[in-house]
Write a protein that holds these residues in place. Structure first.
Motif, PDB file in Angstrom:
ATOM      1  N   VAL A  68       3.445   0.916 -17.293  1.00  0.00           N
ATOM      2  CA  VAL A  68       2.587   0.375 -16.432  1.00  0.00           C
ATOM      3  C   VAL A  68       1.455   1.680 -16.714  1.00  0.00           C
ATOM      4  CG1 VAL A  68       1.547  -0.395 -14.104  1.00  0.00           C
ATOM      5  CG2 VAL A  68       4.463  -0.705 -14.940  1.00  0.00           C
ATOM      6  N   SER A  69       1.196   2.672 -16.575  1.00  0.00           N
ATOM      7  CA  SER A  69       0.308   3.555 -15.835  1.00  0.00           C
ATOM      8  C   SER A  69      -0.307   3.709 -18.268  1.00  0.00           C
ATOM      9  CB  SER A  69       0.494   5.094 -16.089  1.00  0.00           C
ATOM     10  OG  SER A  69       1.688   5.692 -17.077  1.00  0.00           O
ATOM     11  N   SER A  70       0.765   3.228 -19.116  1.00  0.00           N
ATOM     12  CA  SER A  70      -0.338   3.322 -20.274  1.00  0.00           C
ATOM     13  C   SER A  70      -1.203   1.694 -20.863  1.00  0.00           C
ATOM     14  CB  SER A  70       0.843   3.511 -21.400  1.00  0.00           C
ATOM     15  OG  SER A  70       1.462   5.042 -20.893  1.00  0.00           O
ATOM     16  N   THR A  71      -0.845   0.743 -19.667  1.00  0.00           N
ATOM     17  CA  THR A  71      -1.155  -0.103 -19.971  1.00  0.00           C
ATOM     18  C   THR A  71      -3.244  -0.678 -19.609  1.00  0.00           C
ATOM     19  OG1 THR A  71      -0.579  -1.435 -17.632  1.00  0.00           O
ATOM     20  CG2 THR A  71       1.336  -1.231 -19.696  1.00  0.00           C
ATOM     21  N   PRO A  72      -3.638  -1.551 -21.052  1.00  0.00           N
ATOM     22  CA  PRO A  72      -4.814  -1.147 -20.923  1.00  0.00           C
ATOM     23  C   PRO A  72      -5.069  -2.223 -19.290  1.00  0.00           C
ATOM     24  CG  PRO A  72      -4.590  -1.812 -22.805  1.00  0.00           C
ATOM     25  CD  PRO A  72      -2.867  -1.940 -22.030  1.00  0.00           C
ATOM     26  N   ALA A  73      -4.536  -3.478 -19.159  1.00  0.00           N
ATOM     27  CA  ALA A  73      -4.881  -3.809 -17.990  1.00  0.00           C
ATOM     28  C   ALA A  73      -4.465  -3.159 -16.662  1.00  0.00           C
ATOM     29  CB  ALA A  73      -3.786  -4.833 -16.764  1.00  0.00           C
ATOM     30  N   PHE A  74      -3.670  -1.856 -16.324  1.00  0.00           N
ATOM     31  CA  PHE A  74      -3.711  -1.093 -15.124  1.00  0.00           C
ATOM     32  C   PHE A  74      -4.502  -0.169 -15.653  1.00  0.00           C
ATOM     33  CE2 PHE A  74      -2.713   2.222 -13.140  1.00  0.00           C
ATOM     34  CZ  PHE A  74      -1.888   2.164 -11.697  1.00  0.00           C
ATOM     35  N   ALA A  75      -4.443   0.694 -16.579  1.00  0.00           N
ATOM     36  CA  ALA A  75      -6.109   1.568 -16.651  1.00  0.00           C
ATOM     37  C   ALA A  75      -7.500   1.236 -16.447  1.00  0.00           C
ATOM     38  CB  ALA A  75      -6.290   2.416 -17.861  1.00  0.00           C
ATOM     39  N   LEU A  76      -8.185  -0.011 -16.566  1.00  0.00           N
ATOM     40  CA  LEU A  76      -8.857  -0.963 -16.755  1.00  0.00           C
ATOM     41  C   LEU A  76      -9.024  -1.033 -15.273  1.00  0.00           C
ATOM     42  CD1 LEU A  76      -9.670  -3.194 -19.651  1.00  0.00           C
ATOM     43  CD2 LEU A  76     -10.855  -0.868 -18.494  1.00  0.00           C
ATOM     44  N   TRP A  77      -7.965  -2.169 -14.154  1.00  0.00           N
ATOM     45  CA  TRP A  77      -7.835  -2.165 -12.743  1.00  0.00           C
ATOM     46  C   TRP A  77      -8.952  -0.273 -11.961  1.00  0.00           C
ATOM     47  CZ3 TRP A  77      -4.425  -0.388  -8.793  1.00  0.00           C
ATOM     48  CH2 TRP A  77      -4.708  -1.106  -7.765  1.00  0.00           C
ATOM     49  N   MET A  78      -7.682   0.169 -12.038  1.00  0.00           N
ATOM     50  CA  MET A  78      -7.947   1.747 -11.169  1.00  0.00           C
ATOM     51  C   MET A  78      -9.384   1.775 -11.639  1.00  0.00           C
ATOM     52  SD  MET A  78      -5.099   3.284 -10.602  1.00  0.00           S
ATOM     53  CE  MET A  78      -5.384   4.789 -10.516  1.00  0.00           C
ATOM     54  N   GLN A  79      -9.888   1.884 -13.168  1.00  0.00           N
ATOM     55  CA  GLN A  79     -11.123   2.401 -13.748  1.00  0.00           C
ATOM     56  C   GLN A  79     -12.491   1.641 -12.995  1.00  0.00           C
ATOM     57  OE1 GLN A  79     -13.142   1.150 -17.590  1.00  0.00           O
ATOM     58  NE2 GLN A  79     -13.362   3.131 -17.840  1.00  0.00           N
ATOM     59  N   ASP A  80     -12.163  -0.016 -12.895  1.00  0.00           N
ATOM     60  CA  ASP A  80     -12.366  -0.869 -11.729  1.00  0.00           C
ATOM     61  C   ASP A  80     -13.123  -0.305 -10.378  1.00  0.00           C
ATOM     62  OD1 ASP A  80     -13.870  -2.150 -13.610  1.00  0.00           O
ATOM     63  OD2 ASP A  80     -12.278  -3.543 -13.319  1.00  0.00           O
ATOM     64  N   GLY A  81     -12.478  -0.091  -9.593  1.00  0.00           N
ATOM     65  CA  GLY A  81     -11.948   0.044  -8.583  1.00  0.00           C
ATOM     66  C   GLY A  81     -13.278   1.975  -8.739  1.00  0.00           C
ATOM     67  N   LEU A  82     -13.265   2.837  -8.822  1.00  0.00           N
ATOM     68  CA  LEU A  82     -13.818   3.411  -9.259  1.00  0.00           C
ATOM     69  C   LEU A  82     -15.332   3.855  -9.597  1.00  0.00           C
ATOM     70  CD1 LEU A  82     -11.786   6.050 -10.785  1.00  0.00           C
ATOM     71  CD2 LEU A  82     -12.445   5.927  -8.478  1.00  0.00           C
ATOM     72  N   GLN A  83     -15.670   2.469 -10.669  1.00  0.00           N
ATOM     73  CA  GLN A  83     -17.336   2.627 -10.723  1.00  0.00           C
ATOM     74  C   GLN A  83     -17.005   1.031 -10.488  1.00  0.00           C
ATOM     75  OE1 GLN A  83     -17.061   3.598 -14.860  1.00  0.00           O
ATOM     76  NE2 GLN A  83     -16.421   1.763 -16.071  1.00  0.00           N
ATOM     77  N   ASN A  84     -17.539  -0.097 -10.508  1.00  0.00           N
ATOM     78  CA  ASN A  84     -17.650  -1.983 -10.021  1.00  0.00           C
ATOM     79  C   ASN A  84     -18.720  -1.141  -9.523  1.00  0.00           C
ATOM     80  OD1 ASN A  84     -16.466  -2.803 -12.256  1.00  0.00           O
ATOM     81  ND2 ASN A  84     -15.238  -3.980  -9.610  1.00  0.00           N
ATOM     82  N   ALA A  85     -19.690   0.249  -8.201  1.00  0.00           N
ATOM     83  CA  ALA A  85     -20.861  -0.499  -7.704  1.00  0.00           C
ATOM     84  C   ALA A  85     -21.902   0.735  -8.415  1.00  0.00           C
ATOM     85  CB  ALA A  85     -20.233   0.890  -5.915  1.00  0.00           C
ATOM     86  N   TYR A  86     -21.602   0.979  -9.425  1.00  0.00           N
ATOM     87  CA  TYR A  86     -22.273   1.785  -9.985  1.00  0.00           C
ATOM     88  C   TYR A  86     -22.590   1.319 -11.777  1.00  0.00           C
ATOM     89  CZ  TYR A  86     -21.009   5.158  -6.150  1.00  0.00           C
ATOM     90  OH  TYR A  86     -20.567   4.778  -4.979  1.00  0.00           O
ATOM     91  N   VAL A  87     -22.987   0.419 -11.503  1.00  0.00           N
ATOM     92  CA  VAL A  87     -23.328  -1.138 -13.502  1.00  0.00           C
ATOM     93  C   VAL A  87     -24.455   0.494 -13.413  1.00  0.00           C
ATOM     94  CG1 VAL A  87     -23.741  -2.266 -14.264  1.00  0.00           C
ATOM     95  CG2 VAL A  87     -22.396  -2.295 -12.367  1.00  0.00           C
ATOM     96  N   SER A  88     -24.076   0.504 -15.103  1.00  0.00           N
ATOM     97  CA  SER A  88     -25.614   1.497 -15.529  1.00  0.00           C
ATOM     98  C   SER A  88     -26.613   0.009 -16.094  1.00  0.00           C
ATOM     99  CB  SER A  88     -25.022   2.254 -16.958  1.00  0.00           C
ATOM    100  OG  SER A  88     -25.852   2.555 -18.193  1.00  0.00           O
ATOM    101  N   ARG A  89     -27.913   0.644 -16.192  1.00  0.00           N
ATOM    102  CA  ARG A  89     -28.630  -0.377 -16.201  1.00  0.00           C
ATOM    103  C   ARG A  89     -29.661   0.139 -17.811  1.00  0.00           C
ATOM    104  NH1 ARG A  89     -31.939  -0.143 -11.200  1.00  0.00           N
ATOM    105  NH2 ARG A  89     -30.551   1.534 -10.095  1.00  0.00           N
ATOM    106  N   ASP A  90     -30.609  -0.536 -18.070  1.00  0.00           N
ATOM    107  CA  ASP A  90     -31.728   0.175 -18.897  1.00  0.00           C
ATOM    108  C   ASP A  90     -32.326   1.363 -18.242  1.00  0.00           C
ATOM    109  OD1 ASP A  90     -31.209  -1.113 -21.148  1.00  0.00           O
ATOM    110  OD2 ASP A  90     -32.461  -2.782 -20.638  1.00  0.00           O
ATOM    111  N   ALA A  91     -32.437   2.447 -19.008  1.00  0.00           N
ATOM    112  CA  ALA A  91     -33.326   3.403 -18.463  1.00  0.00           C
ATOM    113  C   ALA A  91     -34.772   2.924 -17.623  1.00  0.00           C
ATOM    114  CB  ALA A  91     -34.006   4.454 -19.699  1.00  0.00           C
ATOM    115  N   ALA A  92     -35.618   2.042 -18.712  1.00  0.00           N
ATOM    116  CA  ALA A  92     -36.413   2.007 -17.693  1.00  0.00           C
ATOM    117  C   ALA A  92     -36.725   1.591 -16.673  1.00  0.00           C
ATOM    118  CB  ALA A  92     -37.324   0.509 -18.618  1.00  0.00           C
ATOM    119  N   ALA A  93     -35.271   0.890 -16.344  1.00  0.00           N
ATOM    120  CA  ALA A  93     -35.135  -0.516 -14.867  1.00  0.00           C
ATOM    121  C   ALA A  93     -34.596   1.139 -13.931  1.00  0.00           C
ATOM    122  CB  ALA A  93     -34.175  -1.363 -15.185  1.00  0.00           C
ATOM    123  N   TYR A  94     -34.729   2.314 -14.379  1.00  0.00           N
ATOM    124  CA  TYR A  94     -34.908   2.062 -12.799  1.00  0.00           C
ATOM    125  C   TYR A  94     -35.681   2.970 -11.701  1.00  0.00           C
ATOM    126  CZ  TYR A  94     -29.644   3.504 -13.821  1.00  0.00           C
ATOM    127  OH  TYR A  94     -27.622   3.098 -14.255  1.00  0.00           O
TER     128      TYR A  94
END
Length: 244
Positions: free
Chosen positions: A49-75
């Motif tokens: 389970v811990s080696s599957t992309p589905a689980f890894a990306l789910w874990m990742q989304d839980g941490l970074q979904n609130a912090y979406v990268s933008r173009d530098a000029a948009a900040y």
């Protein structure tokens, strides 16, 4: 090894699997076959389970979904750009604009892009292992030394925040664009805010997407799962210590 380092190792699924298999071996040695079989099955299932992309990306989304990268000029503009060490650095001796996408996927490259778009007039580089090296790379890209501050004593995110906040306040800089990996942003942002700094999260473009069948194990997915688990455990530890 210090306690944070030990916790980091223990949060890695590969070590957890190894410990479970060792437990299974001990149980089998003492003829406790059913508990031993359960431990072995749990180990194999967790490794899968811990080696599957589905689980890894789910874990990742839980941490970074609130912090979406933008173009530098948009900040929005801020008093300073703070770049935390710990990530891959763009290659030295080259103009990063020759491979702009790869450079901007790094913390240092994206921080430089923010600077080039005049999002702040000062860059603070924080991290005992990389700060001076990052300063040299920025100098190669034409950033004047007068625009760069370095904090090269910190060995973890808490010290990044404490030491950097002291430097920022000394220079009368109170708001920052914080550049670090998306999955590291929750702990880093909370640490700097705890020190009284106004933080605008500015993660670089995420290039860790895993192009594989979602439930087919892949080493890159296991690495991402390990990094995410370390962040969850790290945030829990920082809360216990009152660092965030």
């Amino acid at each position: 090894m210090n306690l944070p380092g030990a916790i980091g190792w223990l949060s890695h699924p590969a070590l957890q699997v190894a410990l479970l298999l060792l437990l299974a071996l001990i149980l089998f040695t003492f003829r406790w076959r059913r508990p031993g079989l359960v431990a072995a099955c749990v180990a194999v299932a967790w490794l899968w389970v811990s080696s599957t992309p589905a689980f890894a990306l789910w874990m990742q989304d839980g941490l970074q979904n609130a912090y979406v990268s933008r173009d530098a000029a948009a900040y929005p503009t801020a008093d300073a750009i703070v770049i935390l060490g710990g990530g891959t650095l763009p290659r030295g001796g080259l103009d990063w604009r020759e491979d702009e996408a790869r450079a901007q996927a790094t913390r240092l490259g994206f921080g430089l892009e923010l600077f080039r778009h005049a999002r702040a007039e000062t860059i603070l580089l924080s991290g005992g292992d990389q700060a001076l090296k990052m300063a040299h790379r920025l100098e190669e890209q034409g950033v004047p030394s007068t625009a760069v501050l370095t904090e090269d004593e910190s060995i973890n995110t808490h010290e990044n925040a404490v030491n950097s906040a002291a430097l920022l306040k000394k220079e009368n800089l109170h708001s920052i664009l914080l550049v670090t990996a998306g999955i590291h942003m929750p702990r880093a942002l909370a640490s700097f805010a705890h020190e009284g700094i106004v933080v605008i999260p500015a993660p670089p473009v995420d290039r860790s997407l895993i192009d594989s069948p979602p439930w087919w194990p892949k080493r890159k997915a296991l690495t991402l799962t390990a990094r995410c688990l370390r962040e969850y455990v790290g945030m829990w530890g920082y809360r216990l210590r009152g660092w965030v």
